[in-house]
Design a protein around this motif. Structure first.
Motif, mmCIF file in Angstrom:
data_model
loop_
_atom_site.group_PDB
_atom_site.id
_atom_site.type_symbol
_atom_site.label_atom_id
_atom_site.label_comp_id
_atom_site.label_asym_id
_atom_site.label_seq_id
_atom_site.Cartn_x
_atom_site.Cartn_y
_atom_site.Cartn_z
ATOM 1 N N THR A 246 0.807 -1.229 0.000
ATOM 2 C CA THR A 246 0.000 0.000 0.000
ATOM 3 C C THR A 246 0.836 1.273 0.000
ATOM 4 N N HIS A 247 2.159 1.153 -0.089
ATOM 5 C CA HIS A 247 3.029 2.318 -0.009
ATOM 6 C C HIS A 247 4.090 2.286 -1.102
ATOM 7 N N LYS A 248 4.597 3.479 -1.442
ATOM 8 C CA LYS A 248 5.639 3.621 -2.447
ATOM 9 C C LYS A 248 6.761 4.495 -1.879
ATOM 10 N N ILE A 249 8.007 4.113 -2.144
ATOM 11 C CA ILE A 249 9.158 4.877 -1.638
ATOM 12 C C ILE A 249 10.194 5.045 -2.755
ATOM 13 N N TYR A 250 10.637 6.283 -2.913
ATOM 14 C CA TYR A 250 11.646 6.628 -3.916
ATOM 15 C C TYR A 250 12.901 7.126 -3.207
ATOM 16 N N PHE A 251 14.074 6.581 -3.598
ATOM 17 C CA PHE A 251 15.364 7.101 -3.162
ATOM 18 C C PHE A 251 16.210 7.373 -4.402
ATOM 19 N N ASP A 252 17.151 8.318 -4.282
ATOM 20 C CA ASP A 252 18.146 8.480 -5.325
ATOM 21 C C ASP A 252 19.415 9.078 -4.734
ATOM 22 N N TYR A 253 20.453 9.168 -5.549
ATOM 23 C CA TYR A 253 21.737 9.704 -5.087
ATOM 24 C C TYR A 253 22.607 10.037 -6.284
ATOM 25 N N GLN A 280 10.080 -3.480 -7.966
ATOM 26 C CA GLN A 280 10.247 -2.441 -8.982
ATOM 27 C C GLN A 280 8.985 -1.612 -9.198
ATOM 28 N N ASN A 281 7.860 -2.088 -8.726
ATOM 29 C CA ASN A 281 6.617 -1.344 -8.895
ATOM 30 C C ASN A 281 6.383 -0.290 -7.816
ATOM 31 N N ASN A 282 6.989 -0.481 -6.644
ATOM 32 C CA ASN A 282 6.691 0.442 -5.541
ATOM 33 C C ASN A 282 7.926 1.016 -4.856
ATOM 34 N N TYR A 283 9.103 0.776 -5.419
ATOM 35 C CA TYR A 283 10.279 1.462 -4.884
ATOM 36 C C TYR A 283 11.322 1.660 -5.969
ATOM 37 N N LYS A 284 12.083 2.738 -5.811
ATOM 38 C CA LYS A 284 13.234 2.998 -6.668
ATOM 39 C C LYS A 284 14.393 3.468 -5.799
ATOM 40 N N ASN A 285 15.612 3.148 -6.250
ATOM 41 C CA ASN A 285 16.822 3.689 -5.635
ATOM 42 C C ASN A 285 17.789 3.957 -6.782
ATOM 43 N N LEU A 286 17.724 5.176 -7.325
ATOM 44 C CA LEU A 286 18.369 5.492 -8.591
ATOM 45 C C LEU A 286 19.692 6.226 -8.394
ATOM 46 N N LYS A 287 20.656 5.869 -9.222
ATOM 47 C CA LYS A 287 21.975 6.506 -9.213
ATOM 48 C C LYS A 287 22.063 7.484 -10.373
#
Length: 312
Positions: A246-253, A280-287
């Motif tokens: 039920t939740h989505k989280i995005y990170f990047d750096y 892959q549908n509800n979180y990202k951790n992008l460089k």
């Protein structure tokens, strides 16, 4: 682009009556949409501060909008008034995405920081309390070597979140045409704002259904040998991340300047989130190779978290 008309809202209003006097003030900066400003927003939890409410140009009380709560509000719209003459260009990017019909309509509630209180307001309290007294004392030695004003006896992030959840959000829900449920409510910030956004969705999963954390400051202050701070955040997340269904989280750096100190910890972000059922549908951790720790870098890519949070 159109001329912004600031609406300054008197901070001595009563929440019960919601009686607000407004005073128009012209501004030379050009904006998309409009901003309504509450100076010294009344609060019993933290030091009063400015809160800006950005409304898209098509804002209408005839329909409902999602809400994005953002930290470091003075850095989001107007480079002419920021300390480093950089800004996120939130109004321009959000407006373009809405005009292109790529995102559901949303408003932005921008909460200003108070520079000498920022670290105490935004440093997540519960992860710090996981550390032993001996470890906390070691950290205080390292803090003195950094440029950040920080007194661990004055960590105020729990009250900062109460300010938003118990005071700002009820005001927004009452005075603007918005959805009030978690699925339409997101929180977003960079650096320390990334940490407090992660903390917000963990502490208030029934309030925030989505969070975006850019250049999250995993090192806490400056990085140092055997730094225990990042692992305290990951241990906290293991215990407190919300339901992945039920939740989505995005990170990047990025990879340059302060962001370079995060690189050795990013695999732990992925490990923790995946172990808690995020995919892959509800979180990202992008460089973002070559990007640094600045509003200029975050501005280049804010369309990506906007699409992640509100995309159609």
């Amino acid at each position: 682009m159109k001329q912004l008309l600031f609406v300054f809202l008197i901070a001595s209003f009563s929440f019960a009556q919601s009686k607000i006097e407004s005073y128009p003030l012209s501004n030379t900066e050009k904006f998309e949409g409009s901003i309504e400003r509450i100076e010294n927003f009344p609060t019993k939890f933290i030091s009063p501060r400015t809160v800006d409410i950005w409304l898209p140009s098509n804002y209408s009380k005839e329909k409902k909008y999602s809400v994005l709560y953002m930290h470091d509000g003075q850095m989001l719209f107007d480079a002419s008034s920021t300390w480093n003459k950089q800004e996120w260009k939130v109004d321009e990017v959000a407006s373009q995405l809405m005009q292109e019909n790529k995102v559901h309509d949303f408003i932005v509630v921008a909460i200003w920081n108070i520079p000498n209180l920022r670290h105490m307001d935004l440093y997540p309290n519960m992860p710090y309390q996981l550390l032993s007294k001996e470890t906390q004392e070691k950290i205080q030695v390292e803090v003195k070597k950094s440029q950040f004003p920080f007194d661990d006896k004055k960590i105020n992030s729990d009250n900062y979140l109460k300010f938003i959840v118990e005071e700002v959000k009820p005001f927004i829900d009452k005075n603007y045409s918005v959805y009030t449920d978690a699925n339409h409510t997101a929180v977003m910030g960079s650096s320390m704002g990334g940490l407090i956004s992660m903390y917000a969705i963990c502490e208030y999963p029934n309030v925030y259904g989505k969070a975006a954390c850019l250049s999250t400051h995993w090192v806490g202050f400056r990085d140092f040998e055997n730094n225990p701070i990042p692992e305290s955040f990951f241990a906290y997340m293991m215990e407190n991340l919300p339901n992945a269904a039920t939740h989505k989280i995005y990170f990047d750096y990025g990879t340059e300047t302060l962001d370079a100190s995060y690189l050795k910890y990013e695999y732990r972000v992925d490990e923790v989130l995946q172990s808690k059922g995020f995919n892959q549908n509800n979180y990202k951790n992008l460089k973002f190779e070559g990007e640094n720790h600045s509003e200029a870098s975050w501005q280049k890519r804010i369309d990506i978290p906007f699409l992640f949070l509100f995309g159609k």
